[in-house]
Design an enzyme around this catalytic site. Structure first.
Site, PDB file in Angstrom:
ATOM      1  CE  LYS A   1      -3.390   2.159   4.403  1.00 44.42           C
ATOM      2  NZ  LYS A   1      -1.689   0.551   4.690  1.00 44.42           N
TER       3      LYS A   1
ATOM      4  CB  SER B   1      -0.883  -0.147   1.363  1.00 39.49           C
ATOM      5  OG  SER B   1      -0.312  -0.120   2.368  1.00 39.49           O
TER       6      SER B   1
END
Length: 147
Positions: free
Chosen positions: A100, A63
């Site tokens: 993230k 990701s």
């Protein structure tokens, strides 16, 4: 992206100096090298500002690949830093650690990536708390090596 906590920084280990070559290395056309050692560099002292609050984590997943964080990379995470918009953070979301970028879209905060295969995660509606800020990423370039 899943994470494995590897451990804390060893605050009592003696410094290990690695030779630092003076000058810069070009990433384009070759140039004459400065042929001397400038000093010894202790990577822990250079990379870690708050040793007692710093941990090593292993990244797992894709990701964050477009942010330069690859599967298996070693992340240096400082838990004493305040997570701010734009930082790459380790966030505990519903009991799971994830890596993230902390972003604001409109008037709401999200966890985002630059990998288009992953959608933003809204912080509202989830049990979330910031676990730390990623200060450095150690990425292996040479085949057969690991960190």
């Amino acid at each position: 992206m899943h994470l494995t906590v590897l451990g804390r920084v060893d605050t009592i280990a003696p410094p290990v100096g690695i030779p630092l070559v003076g000058g810069f290395v070009r990433a384009g056309f070759p140039s004459p090298a400065d042929d001397y050692i400038e000093a010894d560099l202790d990577l822990v002292a250079h990379l870690i500002q708050h040793p007692s609050a710093t941990f090593y984590l292993r990244a797992k997943g894709t990701s964050m690949i477009d942010d330069g964080i690859h599967d298996g990379d070693l992340l240096i995470v400082d838990r004493s830093l305040t997570a701010r918009r734009g930082h790459v953070v380790i966030m505990c979301v519903d009991g799971d650690l994830t890596c993230k970028r902390l972003s604001k879209i409109g008037d709401r905060y999200y966890l985002t990536t630059t990998n288009p295969n992953f959608k933003p995660i809204p912080l509202s509606g989830h049990d979330c708390h910031a676990w730390g800020v990623v200060t450095h990423n150690i990425h292996v370039l040479a085949p057969g090596f690991s960190v």
